[in-house]
Design an enzyme around this catalytic site. Sequence first.
Site, short mmCIF file in Angstrom:
data_model
loop_
_atom_site.label_atom_id
_atom_site.label_comp_id
_atom_site.label_asym_id
_atom_site.label_seq_id
_atom_site.Cartn_x
_atom_site.Cartn_y
_atom_site.Cartn_z
N PHE A 1 -7.41 4.19 11.93
CA PHE A 1 -7.29 5.27 10.95
C PHE A 1 -8.09 4.87 9.72
O PHE A 1 -8.23 3.69 9.43
CB PHE A 1 -5.82 5.46 10.55
CG PHE A 1 -5.15 6.56 11.31
CD1 PHE A 1 -4.91 6.42 12.67
CD2 PHE A 1 -4.76 7.74 10.68
CE1 PHE A 1 -4.30 7.44 13.39
CE2 PHE A 1 -4.15 8.76 11.39
CZ PHE A 1 -3.92 8.61 12.74
N ASP B 1 -7.00 -9.07 9.74
CA ASP B 1 -7.45 -7.72 10.11
C ASP B 1 -6.92 -7.44 11.53
O ASP B 1 -7.52 -7.86 12.51
CB ASP B 1 -8.98 -7.66 10.07
CG ASP B 1 -9.51 -6.29 10.46
OD1 ASP B 1 -8.70 -5.44 10.90
OD2 ASP B 1 -10.72 -6.07 10.36
N ILE B 2 -5.81 -6.76 11.59
CA ILE B 2 -5.14 -6.56 12.88
C ILE B 2 -6.00 -5.69 13.80
O ILE B 2 -6.24 -6.03 14.96
CB ILE B 2 -3.76 -5.91 12.66
CG1 ILE B 2 -2.96 -6.73 11.65
CG2 ILE B 2 -3.00 -5.79 13.98
CD1 ILE B 2 -1.70 -6.07 11.16
N ASP C 1 -4.77 -5.53 2.49
CA ASP C 1 -6.00 -6.28 2.79
C ASP C 1 -5.93 -7.70 2.25
O ASP C 1 -6.62 -8.58 2.74
CB ASP C 1 -7.21 -5.55 2.20
CG ASP C 1 -7.44 -4.22 2.91
OD1 ASP C 1 -7.43 -4.23 4.16
OD2 ASP C 1 -7.58 -3.19 2.23
N LYS D 1 -16.24 -2.07 13.19
CA LYS D 1 -15.11 -2.76 13.84
C LYS D 1 -15.13 -2.59 15.35
O LYS D 1 -14.17 -2.99 16.02
CB LYS D 1 -13.79 -2.23 13.28
CG LYS D 1 -13.55 -2.59 11.82
CD LYS D 1 -12.07 -2.50 11.45
CE LYS D 1 -11.89 -2.68 9.95
NZ LYS D 1 -10.51 -2.89 9.56
N ASN E 1 0.85 -1.19 0.00
CA ASN E 1 0.00 0.00 0.00
C ASN E 1 0.88 1.23 0.00
O ASN E 1 2.02 1.18 0.46
CB ASN E 1 -0.85 0.03 1.28
CG ASN E 1 -2.12 -0.76 1.13
OD1 ASN E 1 -2.60 -0.98 0.03
ND2 ASN E 1 -2.66 -1.17 2.24
#
Length: 412
Positions: free
Chosen positions: A325, A307-308, A280, A343, A211
Site C-alpha cells: 500500500f 522493511d517488512i 520507518d 521494492k 503512524n
Amino acid sequence: MDSPRPARILLGVTGGIAAYKSPDLVRRLRERGAEVQVVMTRGAANFITPLTLQAVSGRPVRDTLWDGSAEAAMDHIELARWADAVLVAPATADFLARLAHGHADDLLSTLCLATAAPLAVAPAMNRLMWGNAATRANVALLESRGVAIFGPGTGEQACGETGEGRMLEPAELAELLLARLPRERVLAGLKVVITAGPTRELIDPVRFISNRSSGKMGYAVACAARDAGAEVVLVSGPVALPAPAGVQRVCVESAEQMYEAVHAALPGADIYIGTAAVADYRPVAVAPQKIKKTAENLRVELVRAPDILGSVAALRQGRPFVVGFAAETENLEEHARRKLLGKRLDMIAANRVGDGLAFDRDDNSLLVLWNGGREDLGAGGKPELARRLVALIGAVRCSVRQAPADTAAGES
Ligand code: C5P
C-alpha cells in the site's frame, strides 16, 4: 477488467420507531457497494418520510401495490425478481405475524411472498411484545422456513424499558446481510497474510513513535479475503477494532514484532498484503524509566525499522504474491509506481492522504498499479473498496507471472 454487478437489496421498512435508523442502514449498504430499493409500509411513513429514503437510496421509494406508473416501470413481480436479498428492518411484531401467515395485502408483504431471494428480518419492538408467545411462535415458524432473524439486541428501548427487542445497529445489519450473499470465491483455498494498523516504537515505558492509522482498511481487506474463501492471518498493530470472525488475528506492537509475526505466518502463504502503517524509524534504545522533562532539548536517536514489505518481496523461496500500500500526499501515481518497481512488488494500492482524506474515515479511494496494468478502483466505503481490491488481486495473480526475486529489493 469487468467488476461484478452491485448486489441488489430490497429494503422493507415497517412502522416502528427504529425506522429512524433506516436512512443510515441504506447508507451502510450503499457504502458496501449495494444498490438499495426501499419499500415502505403505510405504518413506516408515520416515522420516516419517503423523500428521506429516496434521497439516501437514489431511487424512488415504493409504498403501494396500486401505483400504476410504478407498476408500468417495474411491477411487483419484477421487483421481487430484481432483488438478490430482501431485508425487512425494522420488522414490527405485526409484520412478522403477517409474514408468518402469508398475507399479501400490501406491496412489502406481497414482495416477500413473491421473491425467491433470501429473506432476512430485523425485529424491533417492546421487550414484552418480543417475548409474547404469539411472536415467539411466528418467529419460530419463519425461522423454520429459512428466514434469517437478525437480532434483536438487548438494551434501552424507545418506550423507556430495558430488555430484548432493540433493532441491531445499521452497520451490523449491513454486514450480516451482505455476508449471506453468494460471492465469487476468487481466493478459495489460498492462504493470505495481511498486516494492518500502526506500529508503536517505544521511546520509554510511556511514550512511543507511531503512524496515523485506524486499521479500518486492513481489517476490511481481511474480511474481503475471508469472504473470497481465503484462510486469513491478520497481523495487527494496536487498533480499536474487534477481531473479524473467521480470521486468525495476531496482535503486535512494534515493527520488529510485526516483522517476526509476518515471517512466522508466511510459510504456505500465497498472498501477502501489507496495509499496515509501519513506523520507518525506531529509537535506538528504549529508556528503562520514564524520561524526566528536565532538559530544554531532548534528542532521540532513531534507526531504520525493518522493511517488512521489502523483506517479503525479496524472499527467494516461498515468495507469495506481494501487494503493498502507498499513502501519498502528492504525485500519487508517480510515487506509487516508483515503490512498485523499487521494492519489486507484484501490485501496489495507492491512496491519497492528507487534507482530511483516508485517515480515520470509513471511505477511501484507491488506485491500483501492477506490472503492465493500472486500475482506478474509485472512491467508496472501505469494505466495498476492499472487496474490489481482493477481486482484482485474484484476477491479476492468475494472469501475471511473478517477477523473479533474484535481485535485492530497492529502496523507495
Ligand atoms: O514506503 P512506504 O512506507 O510508503 O511503503 C508503504 C508500504 O510498505 C505499506 O505496504 C507498508 O505496510 C509497508 N511497510 C513495511 N515496513 C516498513 C514500512 C512500510 O512493510 N518498515
